[in-house]
Design a protein around this motif. Structure first.
Motif, PDB file in Angstrom:
ATOM      1  N   LYS A  73       4.812  20.852  24.520  1.00 19.80           N
ATOM      2  CA  LYS A  73       3.750  21.468  24.860  1.00 19.80           C
ATOM      3  C   LYS A  73       3.682  22.959  24.972  1.00 19.80           C
ATOM      4  N   THR A  74       4.564  23.088  26.267  1.00 19.68           N
ATOM      5  CA  THR A  74       4.832  24.553  26.732  1.00 19.68           C
ATOM      6  C   THR A  74       5.825  25.225  25.602  1.00 19.68           C
ATOM      7  N   GLN A  75       6.421  24.844  24.929  1.00 16.32           N
ATOM      8  CA  GLN A  75       7.254  25.717  24.068  1.00 16.32           C
ATOM      9  C   GLN A  75       6.610  25.989  22.797  1.00 16.32           C
ATOM     10  N   PHE A  76       5.745  24.918  22.206  1.00 15.08           N
ATOM     11  CA  PHE A  76       5.420  25.185  20.769  1.00 15.08           C
ATOM     12  C   PHE A  76       4.030  24.992  20.546  1.00 15.08           C
ATOM     13  N   SER A  77       3.069  24.872  21.456  1.00 18.00           N
ATOM     14  CA  SER A  77       1.833  24.821  21.326  1.00 18.00           C
ATOM     15  C   SER A  77       0.892  26.199  21.088  1.00 18.00           C
ATOM     16  N   GLU A  78      -0.028  26.116  20.572  1.00 18.22           N
ATOM     17  CA  GLU A  78      -0.627  27.323  20.723  1.00 18.22           C
ATOM     18  C   GLU A  78      -1.199  28.002  21.852  1.00 18.22           C
ATOM     19  N   HIS A  79      -1.290  27.246  22.846  1.00 20.69           N
ATOM     20  CA  HIS A  79      -1.763  28.081  24.050  1.00 20.69           C
ATOM     21  C   HIS A  79      -3.110  28.563  24.212  1.00 20.69           C
ATOM     22  N   LYS A  80      -3.882  27.662  23.694  1.00 19.27           N
ATOM     23  CA  LYS A  80      -5.226  27.964  23.846  1.00 19.27           C
ATOM     24  C   LYS A  80      -5.911  27.222  24.819  1.00 19.27           C
ATOM     25  N   HIS A  81      -6.731  28.041  25.932  1.00 22.18           N
ATOM     26  CA  HIS A  81      -6.969  27.104  27.052  1.00 22.18           C
ATOM     27  C   HIS A  81      -8.209  26.185  26.615  1.00 22.18           C
ATOM     28  N   TYR A  82      -8.476  25.441  27.382  1.00 18.53           N
ATOM     29  CA  TYR A  82      -9.612  24.200  27.063  1.00 18.53           C
ATOM     30  C   TYR A  82     -10.880  25.242  27.056  1.00 18.53           C
ATOM     31  N   THR A  83     -11.045  26.084  28.076  1.00 17.32           N
ATOM     32  CA  THR A  83     -12.303  26.793  27.911  1.00 17.32           C
ATOM     33  C   THR A  83     -12.380  27.646  26.903  1.00 17.32           C
ATOM     34  N   HIS A  84     -11.343  28.299  26.233  1.00 19.58           N
ATOM     35  CA  HIS A  84     -11.307  28.916  25.068  1.00 19.58           C
ATOM     36  C   HIS A  84     -11.576  28.127  23.736  1.00 19.58           C
ATOM     37  N   LEU A  85     -11.099  26.916  23.710  1.00 19.72           N
ATOM     38  CA  LEU A  85     -11.371  25.986  22.490  1.00 19.72           C
ATOM     39  C   LEU A  85     -12.885  25.611  22.823  1.00 19.72           C
ATOM     40  N   LEU A  86     -13.579  25.495  24.031  1.00 15.93           N
ATOM     41  CA  LEU A  86     -14.981  25.093  24.261  1.00 15.93           C
ATOM     42  C   LEU A  86     -15.812  26.185  23.729  1.00 15.93           C
ATOM     43  N   THR A  87     -15.572  27.323  24.113  1.00 13.51           N
ATOM     44  CA  THR A  87     -16.160  28.648  23.585  1.00 13.51           C
ATOM     45  C   THR A  87     -16.088  28.612  22.131  1.00 13.51           C
ATOM     46  N   GLU A  88     -15.072  28.435  21.338  1.00  9.48           N
ATOM     47  CA  GLU A  88     -15.119  28.498  19.890  1.00  9.48           C
ATOM     48  C   GLU A  88     -16.140  27.448  19.370  1.00  9.48           C
ATOM     49  N   LEU A  89     -16.296  26.160  19.978  1.00  9.69           N
ATOM     50  CA  LEU A  89     -17.070  25.229  19.423  1.00  9.69           C
ATOM     51  C   LEU A  89     -18.525  25.780  19.941  1.00  9.69           C
ATOM     52  N   GLN A  90     -18.746  26.174  21.045  1.00 12.70           N
ATOM     53  CA  GLN A  90     -20.058  26.601  21.392  1.00 12.70           C
ATOM     54  C   GLN A  90     -20.647  27.925  20.492  1.00 12.70           C
ATOM     55  N   GLU A  91     -19.929  28.527  20.042  1.00  7.28           N
ATOM     56  CA  GLU A  91     -20.239  29.798  19.081  1.00  7.28           C
ATOM     57  C   GLU A  91     -20.202  29.417  17.666  1.00  7.28           C
ATOM     58  N   SER A  92     -19.895  28.379  17.341  1.00  6.72           N
ATOM     59  CA  SER A  92     -19.915  28.066  15.850  1.00  6.72           C
ATOM     60  C   SER A  92     -21.311  27.679  15.352  1.00  6.72           C
ATOM     61  N   LYS A  93     -21.380  28.784  14.231  1.00  5.06           N
ATOM     62  CA  LYS A  93     -22.590  28.736  13.654  1.00  5.06           C
ATOM     63  C   LYS A  93     -22.103  28.705  12.009  1.00  5.06           C
ATOM     64  N   GLN A  94     -23.230  27.968  11.058  1.00  6.73           N
ATOM     65  CA  GLN A  94     -23.022  27.748   9.924  1.00  6.73           C
ATOM     66  C   GLN A  94     -23.424  29.224   9.256  1.00  6.73           C
ATOM     67  N   GLY A  95     -22.201  29.946   8.286  1.00  4.14           N
ATOM     68  CA  GLY A  95     -22.779  30.997   7.754  1.00  4.14           C
ATOM     69  C   GLY A  95     -23.865  31.009   6.710  1.00  4.14           C
ATOM     70  N   VAL A  96     -24.560  32.020   6.203  1.00  8.56           N
ATOM     71  CA  VAL A  96     -25.699  32.225   5.363  1.00  8.56           C
ATOM     72  C   VAL A  96     -25.244  31.431   3.909  1.00  8.56           C
ATOM     73  N   ASN A  97     -24.149  31.656   3.545  1.00  8.11           N
ATOM     74  CA  ASN A  97     -23.885  31.296   2.081  1.00  8.11           C
ATOM     75  C   ASN A  97     -22.796  29.886   2.200  1.00  8.11           C
ATOM     76  N   GLU A  98     -22.486  29.543   3.547  1.00  5.54           N
ATOM     77  CA  GLU A  98     -21.429  28.596   3.922  1.00  5.54           C
ATOM     78  C   GLU A  98     -21.854  27.115   3.828  1.00  5.54           C
ATOM     79  N   PRO A  99     -21.243  26.269   2.931  1.00  3.45           N
ATOM     80  CA  PRO A  99     -21.622  24.755   2.745  1.00  3.45           C
ATOM     81  C   PRO A  99     -21.683  24.230   3.832  1.00  3.45           C
ATOM     82  N   VAL A 100     -22.360  23.221   4.218  1.00  6.37           N
ATOM     83  CA  VAL A 100     -22.080  22.259   5.400  1.00  6.37           C
ATOM     84  C   VAL A 100     -20.739  21.640   5.497  1.00  6.37           C
ATOM     85  N   SER A 101     -20.233  21.434   4.360  1.00  9.19           N
ATOM     86  CA  SER A 101     -18.812  20.730   4.463  1.00  9.19           C
ATOM     87  C   SER A 101     -17.815  21.660   5.095  1.00  9.19           C
ATOM     88  N   GLN A 102     -17.845  22.976   4.696  1.00  4.77           N
ATOM     89  CA  GLN A 102     -17.006  24.086   5.443  1.00  4.77           C
ATOM     90  C   GLN A 102     -17.335  24.085   6.887  1.00  4.77           C
TER      91      GLN A 102
END
Length: 192
Positions: A73-102
């Motif tokens: 994990k230390t050597q090869f992970s992307e090193h995103k902290h849990y809070t960074h991943l959580l922020t990515e989830l919380q900021e997720s919004k569907q784009g105007v022309n983005e299909p639900v599948s994407q």
């Protein structure tokens, strides 16, 4: 569980593929293994390392799976902290022309990354099920709130209990709305 069945979980790793997928599979195999099987399974995991992963691990000595897991994990992970991943989830919004599948794929990827962090984190074993359940609920909430309003209201009214059911409802509703839109455009273009 039979050792041969456990060995099927173990995949070669060369530090090019996503480390978290590999670690999850290996962790699952180790969780399913008996105490007698774990040392043999651990040796098999070490021997399945290839390329850069094998070279990097060759200079260290590991006593058990947890040590190897932390080192990888230390050597090869992307090193995103849990809070960074959580922020990515919380900021997720569907784009105007983005299909639900994407959009759903982005939310599901965020959820997978968060669940991986929980599974591989140093949390007490008794806390993990609660953390997983709350993270899944959070992903459902942010998916519903991130949908375009014309879909969000309809899907939330159906009160889905899981992300999977919410995605299926949203995709079905999107098909209906797209079909109705196509019919309206067809009738408008047919009118003189």
């Amino acid at each position: 569980m039979d050792i041969n069945a456990l060995l099927k979980f173990i995949k070669p790793y060369d530090a090019v593929e996503k480390i978290l997928t590999l670690l999850l599979l290996n962790a699952l195999a180790m969780d399913l293994a008996s105490d007698v099987q774990k040392p043999m399974l651990f040796k098999y995991i070490i021997n399945s390392l290839e390329g850069k992963a094998a070279t990097t691990c060759a200079i260290k000595e590991f006593n058990d799976w947890s040590q190897l897991k932390e080192f990888l994990k230390t050597q090869f992970s992307e090193h995103k902290h849990y809070t960074h991943l959580l922020t990515e989830l919380q900021e997720s919004k569907q784009g105007v022309n983005e299909p639900v599948s994407q959009f759903s794929l982005r939310v599901e990827t965020s959820l997978f990354n968060l669940l991986t962090e929980i599974s591989l984190g140093n949390y007490p074993q008794k806390e993990i099920p609660g953390r997983i359940a709350s993270t899944e609920d959070l992903a459902l909430h942010h998916f519903l709130m991130g949908l375009l309003p014309r879909l969000s209201n309809l899907v939330r009214a159906r009160n889905p209990k899981s992300l999977n059911s919410a995605v299926n409802l949203a995709m079905s509703e999107e098909k209906i709305q797209n079909s109705q839109f196509a019919k309206r455009n067809k009738s408008k273009s047919a009118s003189p």
